[in-house]
Design a protein around this motif. Structure first.
Motif, PDB file in Angstrom:
ATOM      1  N   SER A   1       0.841  -1.199   0.000  1.00  0.00           N
ATOM      2  CA  SER A   1       0.000   0.000   0.000  1.00  0.00           C
ATOM      3  C   SER A   1       0.875   1.248   0.000  1.00  0.00           C
ATOM      4  CB  SER A   1      -0.914   0.015   1.222  1.00  0.00           C
ATOM      5  OG  SER A   1      -1.601   1.247   1.318  1.00  0.00           O
ATOM      6  N   GLN A   2       0.572   2.178  -0.915  1.00  0.00           N
ATOM      7  CA  GLN A   2       1.350   3.403  -1.010  1.00  0.00           C
ATOM      8  C   GLN A   2       1.050   4.377   0.118  1.00  0.00           C
ATOM      9  OE1 GLN A   2       3.892   3.849  -3.406  1.00  0.00           O
ATOM     10  NE2 GLN A   2       3.380   1.672  -3.452  1.00  0.00           N
ATOM     11  N   THR A   3      -0.007   4.124   0.889  1.00  0.00           N
ATOM     12  CA  THR A   3      -0.319   5.004   2.019  1.00  0.00           C
ATOM     13  C   THR A   3       0.149   4.417   3.346  1.00  0.00           C
ATOM     14  OG1 THR A   3      -2.558   4.067   2.122  1.00  0.00           O
ATOM     15  CG2 THR A   3      -2.266   6.113   0.869  1.00  0.00           C
ATOM     16  N   ASP A   4       0.799   3.254   3.314  1.00  0.00           N
ATOM     17  CA  ASP A   4       1.452   2.727   4.507  1.00  0.00           C
ATOM     18  C   ASP A   4       2.780   3.439   4.671  1.00  0.00           C
ATOM     19  OD1 ASP A   4      -0.544   0.984   5.148  1.00  0.00           O
ATOM     20  OD2 ASP A   4       0.427  -0.791   4.299  1.00  0.00           O
ATOM     21  N   ILE A   5       3.041   3.926   5.871  1.00  0.00           N
ATOM     22  CA  ILE A   5       4.281   4.666   6.108  1.00  0.00           C
ATOM     23  C   ILE A   5       4.904   4.228   7.426  1.00  0.00           C
ATOM     24  CG2 ILE A   5       3.810   6.730   4.750  1.00  0.00           C
ATOM     25  CD1 ILE A   5       2.611   8.035   7.182  1.00  0.00           C
ATOM     26  N   ALA A   6       6.208   4.358   7.492  1.00  0.00           N
ATOM     27  CA  ALA A   6       6.939   4.028   8.712  1.00  0.00           C
ATOM     28  C   ALA A   6       7.974   5.104   8.952  1.00  0.00           C
ATOM     29  CB  ALA A   6       7.602   2.659   8.569  1.00  0.00           C
ATOM     30  N   LEU A   7       8.475   5.129  10.167  1.00  0.00           N
ATOM     31  CA  LEU A   7       9.542   6.063  10.528  1.00  0.00           C
ATOM     32  C   LEU A   7      10.823   5.284  10.756  1.00  0.00           C
ATOM     33  CD1 LEU A   7       7.897   8.647  12.960  1.00  0.00           C
ATOM     34  CD2 LEU A   7       9.087   9.148  10.821  1.00  0.00           C
ATOM     35  N   SER A   8      11.875   5.697  10.074  1.00  0.00           N
ATOM     36  CA  SER A   8      13.186   5.128  10.304  1.00  0.00           C
ATOM     37  C   SER A   8      13.965   6.133  11.142  1.00  0.00           C
ATOM     38  CB  SER A   8      13.892   4.863   8.975  1.00  0.00           C
ATOM     39  OG  SER A   8      15.190   4.352   9.208  1.00  0.00           O
ATOM     40  N   GLY A   9      13.948   5.911  12.444  1.00  0.00           N
ATOM     41  CA  GLY A   9      14.557   6.858  13.360  1.00  0.00           C
ATOM     42  C   GLY A   9      13.565   7.297  14.414  1.00  0.00           C
ATOM     43  N   SER A  10      13.885   8.371  15.099  1.00  0.00           N
ATOM     44  CA  SER A  10      13.065   8.826  16.223  1.00  0.00           C
ATOM     45  C   SER A  10      11.857   9.616  15.751  1.00  0.00           C
ATOM     46  CB  SER A  10      13.905   9.703  17.151  1.00  0.00           C
ATOM     47  OG  SER A  10      15.015   8.985  17.636  1.00  0.00           O
ATOM     48  N   GLY A  11      10.856   9.695  16.652  1.00  0.00           N
ATOM     49  CA  GLY A  11       9.702  10.530  16.390  1.00  0.00           C
ATOM     50  C   GLY A  11       8.419   9.748  16.223  1.00  0.00           C
TER      51      GLY A  11
ATOM     52  N   SER B   1      -0.146   2.215   9.424  1.00  0.00           N
ATOM     53  CA  SER B   1      -0.986   1.466   8.478  1.00  0.00           C
ATOM     54  C   SER B   1      -2.211   2.312   8.105  1.00  0.00           C
ATOM     55  CB  SER B   1      -1.428   0.138   9.096  1.00  0.00           C
ATOM     56  OG  SER B   1      -2.053   0.370  10.353  1.00  0.00           O
ATOM     57  N   PHE B   2      -1.980   3.391   7.329  1.00  0.00           N
ATOM     58  CA  PHE B   2      -3.051   4.315   6.972  1.00  0.00           C
ATOM     59  C   PHE B   2      -3.701   3.910   5.650  1.00  0.00           C
ATOM     60  CE2 PHE B   2      -0.228   6.835   9.703  1.00  0.00           C
ATOM     61  CZ  PHE B   2      -1.145   7.319  10.622  1.00  0.00           C
ATOM     62  N   PHE B   3      -4.976   4.201   5.545  1.00  0.00           N
ATOM     63  CA  PHE B   3      -5.722   3.934   4.315  1.00  0.00           C
ATOM     64  C   PHE B   3      -6.833   4.973   4.198  1.00  0.00           C
ATOM     65  CE2 PHE B   3      -7.603   1.555   7.773  1.00  0.00           C
ATOM     66  CZ  PHE B   3      -8.966   1.768   7.628  1.00  0.00           C
ATOM     67  N   GLN B   4      -7.336   5.156   2.978  1.00  0.00           N
ATOM     68  CA  GLN B   4      -8.414   6.116   2.753  1.00  0.00           C
ATOM     69  C   GLN B   4      -9.740   5.552   3.240  1.00  0.00           C
ATOM     70  OE1 GLN B   4      -7.258   7.261  -1.580  1.00  0.00           O
ATOM     71  NE2 GLN B   4      -8.710   8.806  -0.900  1.00  0.00           N
ATOM     72  N   ASP B   5     -10.459   6.369   4.021  1.00  0.00           N
ATOM     73  CA  ASP B   5     -11.808   5.944   4.388  1.00  0.00           C
ATOM     74  C   ASP B   5     -12.783   6.413   3.309  1.00  0.00           C
ATOM     75  OD1 ASP B   5     -12.244   8.641   4.781  1.00  0.00           O
ATOM     76  OD2 ASP B   5     -12.498   8.518   6.952  1.00  0.00           O
ATOM     77  N   ASN B   6     -14.083   6.271   3.573  1.00  0.00           N
ATOM     78  CA  ASN B   6     -15.082   6.585   2.540  1.00  0.00           C
ATOM     79  C   ASN B   6     -15.159   8.077   2.221  1.00  0.00           C
ATOM     80  OD1 ASN B   6     -16.122   7.170   5.069  1.00  0.00           O
ATOM     81  ND2 ASN B   6     -18.233   6.725   4.493  1.00  0.00           N
TER      82      ASN B   6
ATOM     83  N   ARG C   1      -6.720   7.227   7.694  1.00  0.00           N
ATOM     84  CA  ARG C   1      -6.758   6.784   9.092  1.00  0.00           C
ATOM     85  C   ARG C   1      -6.116   5.410   9.181  1.00  0.00           C
ATOM     86  NH1 ARG C   1     -10.976   3.225  10.530  1.00  0.00           N
ATOM     87  NH2 ARG C   1     -12.586   2.942   8.953  1.00  0.00           N
ATOM     88  N   ASN C   2      -5.631   5.084  10.367  1.00  0.00           N
ATOM     89  CA  ASN C   2      -4.980   3.785  10.516  1.00  0.00           C
ATOM     90  C   ASN C   2      -5.973   2.750  11.030  1.00  0.00           C
ATOM     91  OD1 ASN C   2      -5.198   4.253  13.278  1.00  0.00           O
ATOM     92  ND2 ASN C   2      -3.012   4.699  13.565  1.00  0.00           N
ATOM     93  N   SER C   3      -5.492   1.533  11.223  1.00  0.00           N
ATOM     94  CA  SER C   3      -6.386   0.433  11.591  1.00  0.00           C
ATOM     95  C   SER C   3      -6.990   0.602  12.974  1.00  0.00           C
ATOM     96  CB  SER C   3      -5.618  -0.896  11.514  1.00  0.00           C
ATOM     97  OG  SER C   3      -4.420  -0.824  12.274  1.00  0.00           O
ATOM     98  N   SER C   4      -6.427   1.507  13.766  1.00  0.00           N
ATOM     99  CA  SER C   4      -6.988   1.774  15.096  1.00  0.00           C
ATOM    100  C   SER C   4      -7.995   2.912  15.069  1.00  0.00           C
ATOM    101  CB  SER C   4      -5.861   2.108  16.080  1.00  0.00           C
ATOM    102  OG  SER C   4      -4.969   1.022  16.217  1.00  0.00           O
ATOM    103  N   GLY C   5      -8.207   3.518  13.901  1.00  0.00           N
ATOM    104  CA  GLY C   5      -9.222   4.556  13.771  1.00  0.00           C
ATOM    105  C   GLY C   5      -8.730   5.968  14.010  1.00  0.00           C
ATOM    106  N   PHE C   6      -7.417   6.172  14.037  1.00  0.00           N
ATOM    107  CA  PHE C   6      -6.872   7.509  14.253  1.00  0.00           C
ATOM    108  C   PHE C   6      -6.465   8.129  12.908  1.00  0.00           C
ATOM    109  CE2 PHE C   6      -6.404   5.459  18.354  1.00  0.00           C
ATOM    110  CZ  PHE C   6      -6.872   6.452  19.212  1.00  0.00           C
ATOM    111  N   TYR C   7      -6.714   9.449  12.771  1.00  0.00           N
ATOM    112  CA  TYR C   7      -6.550  10.145  11.494  1.00  0.00           C
ATOM    113  C   TYR C   7      -5.209  10.869  11.435  1.00  0.00           C
ATOM    114  CZ  TYR C   7     -11.491   9.150  10.833  1.00  0.00           C
ATOM    115  OH  TYR C   7     -12.695   8.512  10.688  1.00  0.00           O
ATOM    116  N   LEU C   8      -4.517  10.685  10.331  1.00  0.00           N
ATOM    117  CA  LEU C   8      -3.192  11.268  10.133  1.00  0.00           C
ATOM    118  C   LEU C   8      -3.300  12.782   9.940  1.00  0.00           C
ATOM    119  CD1 LEU C   8      -0.135  10.764   9.680  1.00  0.00           C
ATOM    120  CD2 LEU C   8      -0.650  10.490   7.239  1.00  0.00           C
ATOM    121  N   GLN C   9      -2.435  13.526  10.631  1.00  0.00           N
ATOM    122  CA  GLN C   9      -2.414  14.986  10.542  1.00  0.00           C
ATOM    123  C   GLN C   9      -1.198  15.450   9.744  1.00  0.00           C
ATOM    124  OE1 GLN C   9      -5.104  16.817  12.142  1.00  0.00           O
ATOM    125  NE2 GLN C   9      -5.741  14.661  12.071  1.00  0.00           N
TER     126      GLN C   9
END
Length: 683
Positions: free
Chosen positions: A80-90, A113-118, A123-131
């Motif tokens: 998925s192109q909207t899956d993102i990770a951090l390599s390092g701190s933060g 693990s973010f994906f587009q909702d309707n 938002r990720n699989s836990s229901g939190f929205y990326l800012q």
């Protein structure tokens, strides 16, 4: 007291090991949870204050669970192109609401693990929205609150942060800003030979337009002129040099309907009215039309009336002519006389619709001196006896009739009308100077509308430069201003080659295109509209564009940027957290930049359900940073951070905890037996 203390110590051991077992069980069950940080349970002694040096009172143990949030999990590739990770701190900044208010809390996570909702929100699989921070087309961060003008990248607020929404990206079209052309122009072409390159470009609305670049071999060795006529549906195209000087400006009137009775157009201050009879508005010039004539005939009649009425237009200077490719189109080009202002707003058909594609006033700009085909010298009065003018090294003296030798080509008779004097001067120049052929237009006399007689000497550029100077003669330019200094006539052509076929100079650098019928912005470098089109014919001194060798005309390449309308097709996210939208027309546009939150003490963050954390007094306030900057790590697209749980380590800990729990239980059973023995003693 000691036995009961031992029981309490044993119970504390059971409690502590149960806590450790709980942490191990959570770790194991979250081994596949994205971004999960394993919990480590440390133990601390619980000591009872000893009241005697010969007697020990048991205390026990306490468990101290700690989530090791600062440990980096392994990164694993994702599809998925909207899956993102951090390599390092933060941490990524998230919110529990897709449109946060002051009642919604900003939290922090490494679960990418973010994906587009309707609704398009990420938002990720836990229901939190990326800012993210909104950005403009240049990738510069701007406030989310449009009433603010200055972004603040360290304030966690809905004024500056927005939930990433990919549905709002929309589509895009990009105007052409650069045209690159490579071709070989034949070195053995004759004077006046032309070649053409057809070019497609895009306006600011994404519409495809076509135009032709016409190359003309000039009368100077290794030099070519370029002509670009206005594309259909525009009013004017102007070629400029790198300093903004006008090389060539051409406008046109594209007739798409027959002018109605009384329809009118104003050209250079004179109104030309179409009429089938002699009844016409006072002050206007009549252009004869009948129901039997075609639009092409009406166009020809208009051109003929302009030439007959306005001395600034004649059959030699081609300031106004029929478009060779479309007999229903009038071409208007300045030859260095002055700006030509055209007002076509009165051109309507009998049904009231516009008769031309051009509806608003436009100006054909005056060609700059260095690029003119002709230089014009206006004589406001007859020269006096003894006055001289020197042209191309030959001096001509003005004298009265009595002082002029018959047949002389060095002295010019004065004493009559200016037109007569200049006619004699023209004859003398053609007779004395072989470069000015008799009967040609390289030297000619024309009328200037301000004087109503042939009072203007026109000298064309020759195969090499030459100078014009004068003594005693009053000479003006076409605007009526006195000319006091000698003039060098030396037209700079569009493309100049060295003798080895490699370009040595390019005069044309940009195109200014104005008044698109479809409503697109003018391409005129106005900051509120669209930039001009840069013309790239190659590099001076290199054969990477235009060349001139002894071969046929050979187009090599045509490269343009810009694109038609395209719809959203995906995103890319770079290491610095810049989210760039991709469109199916090949265009890209930055839309958001992800802030990365860092903390002084990450292990003091408070764990929340959903694999998120919130700041505490012990952790310190978050600092928002751009990714890959300072302590903030890089953003990695199409990747996810795995749990930091090590199954082998957890099972090993489980064995230790199990044995420790059994041992603590044994303490309790042994202390119980001792108490029972004590009770039997009482019996």
């Amino acid at each position: 007291m000691t036995l009961f203390g031992s029981l309490s110590s044993g119970v504390s051991g059971l409690t502590a090991q149960s806590s450790a077992m709980g942490a191990i069980s959570d770790n194991i069950t979250n081994v596949s949870t994205i971004g999960y940080k394993n919990t480590i349970v440390n133990f601390a002694t619980l000591v009872t204050k000893q009241t005697s040096t010969t007697f020990y009172s048991a205390g026990g143990v306490q468990s101290k669970p700690r989530t090791d949030t600062g440990v980096q999990g392994l990164l694993q590739a994702s599809t998925s192109q909207t899956d993102i990770a951090l390599s390092g701190s933060g941490y990524f900044v998230v919110n529990e609401a897709n449109v946060p208010t002051i009642n919604n809390e900003f939290l922090y996570t490494r679960a990418g693990s973010f994906f587009q909702d309707n609704e398009g929100y990420l938002r990720n699989s836990s229901g939190f929205y990326l800012q993210g921070w909104p950005v403009n087309a240049l990738g510069t961060v701007v406030p989310n609150n449009k009433s603010l003008t200055i972004p603040n990248q360290n304030v966690i607020s809905t004024d500056y942060l927005a939930t990433v929404n990919l549905n709002r990206v929309g589509g895009t079209a990009a105007a052409t800003t650069k045209i690159s052309i490579g071709a070989n122009l034949p070195s053995n072409d004759t004077l006046g030979k032309t070649h053409k390159t057809d070019v497609q470009f895009f306006d600011t609305l994404g519409n495809a337009n076509t135009m032709s670049v016409i190359y003309t071999k000039t009368n100077r060795d290794n030099q070519w002129d370029t002509t670009i006529r206005p594309p259909q549906g525009t009013a004017i195209v102007t070629q400029e040099d790198s300093s903004g000087n006008t090389f060539k400006s051409i406008g046109h009137l594209e007739f798409i309907g027959k002018p109605a009775e009384g329809a009118a157009v104003t050209i250079e201050g004179q109104t030309y009215e179409f009429s089938a009879d002699a009844t016409i508005t006072a002050g206007n010039v009549r252009v004869t039309i009948t129901t039997a004539t075609t639009v092409a005939q009406d166009v020809a009649s208009l051109i003929a009336r302009v030439i007959a009425n306005d001395s600034d237009f004649d059959t030699t200077n081609n300031r106004i002519m029929v478009d060779p490719g479309n007999t229903a189109t009038v071409l208007i080009e300045d030859d260095g006389t002055r700006d030509i202002i055209i007002d076509p707003s009165g051109l309507i058909t009998s049904s009231g619709t516009p008769a031309t594609r051009q509806e608003a006033v436009f100006t054909v700009r005056q060609t700059s001196t260095n690029y003119r085909d002709y230089q014009q010298f206006v004589f406001p009065a007859d020269p006096a006896a003894g006055n001289t003018i020197t042209i191309n090294g030959n001096t001509y003296t003005f004298q009265t009739a009595a002082a002029v030798t018959a047949g002389s080509t060095s002295t010019i008779t004065i004493g009559g009308a200016i037109a007569t004097t200049l006619a004699s001067l023209e004859t003398a120049i053609e007779a004395r100077d072989a470069q000015f052929a008799s009967g040609a237009t390289t030297v000619r006399v024309r009328e200037n509308s301000a004087f109503g007689q042939n009072n203007t000497l026109v000298l064309e550029n020759l195969s090499s430069s030459y100078s014009v100077s004068w003594a005693g003669v009053t000479i003006n330019d076409t605007a009526g201003a006195a000319q006091t200094s000698p003039i060098t006539i030396n037209k700079t052509n569009s493309i100049v080659f060295n003798s080895d076929g490699i370009p040595s100079a390019f005069a044309v650098a940009e195109l200014d295109i104005a008044q698109f019928q479809n409503g697109a912005y003018d391409m005129d470098d106005d900051a509120s509209r669209s930039p001009q089109i840069t013309m790239d014919f190659g590099t001076v001194g290199e054969a990477n564009g235009m060349t001139q060798f002894g071969a046929e005309f050979t187009p090599v390449f045509i490269t343009t940027d810009g694109s038609q309308f395209g719809t959203f097709a995906g995103v890319t996210i770079d290491a610095k957290g810049l989210i760039t939208a991709l469109f199916d027309n090949g265009e890209t546009r930055p839309v958001y930049k992800l802030p990365i939150a860092t903390f002084v003490n990450v292990n003091a963050l408070d764990n929340r359900t959903g694999n998120v954390w919130n700041a505490t007094q012990a952790s310190g306030d978050p600092t928002l940073r751009e990714a890959d900057n300072g302590p903030a790590g890089q953003v990695v697209q199409a990747s996810l951070e795995q749990s930091t749980v090590d199954i082998g380590e957890e099972f090993t800990k489980m064995i230790v905890v199990q044995r420790a729990f059994s041992a603590a239980a044994k303490i309790i059973s042994t202390a119980d037996e001792m108490l029972e023995e004590l009770l039997r003693t009482k019996r």
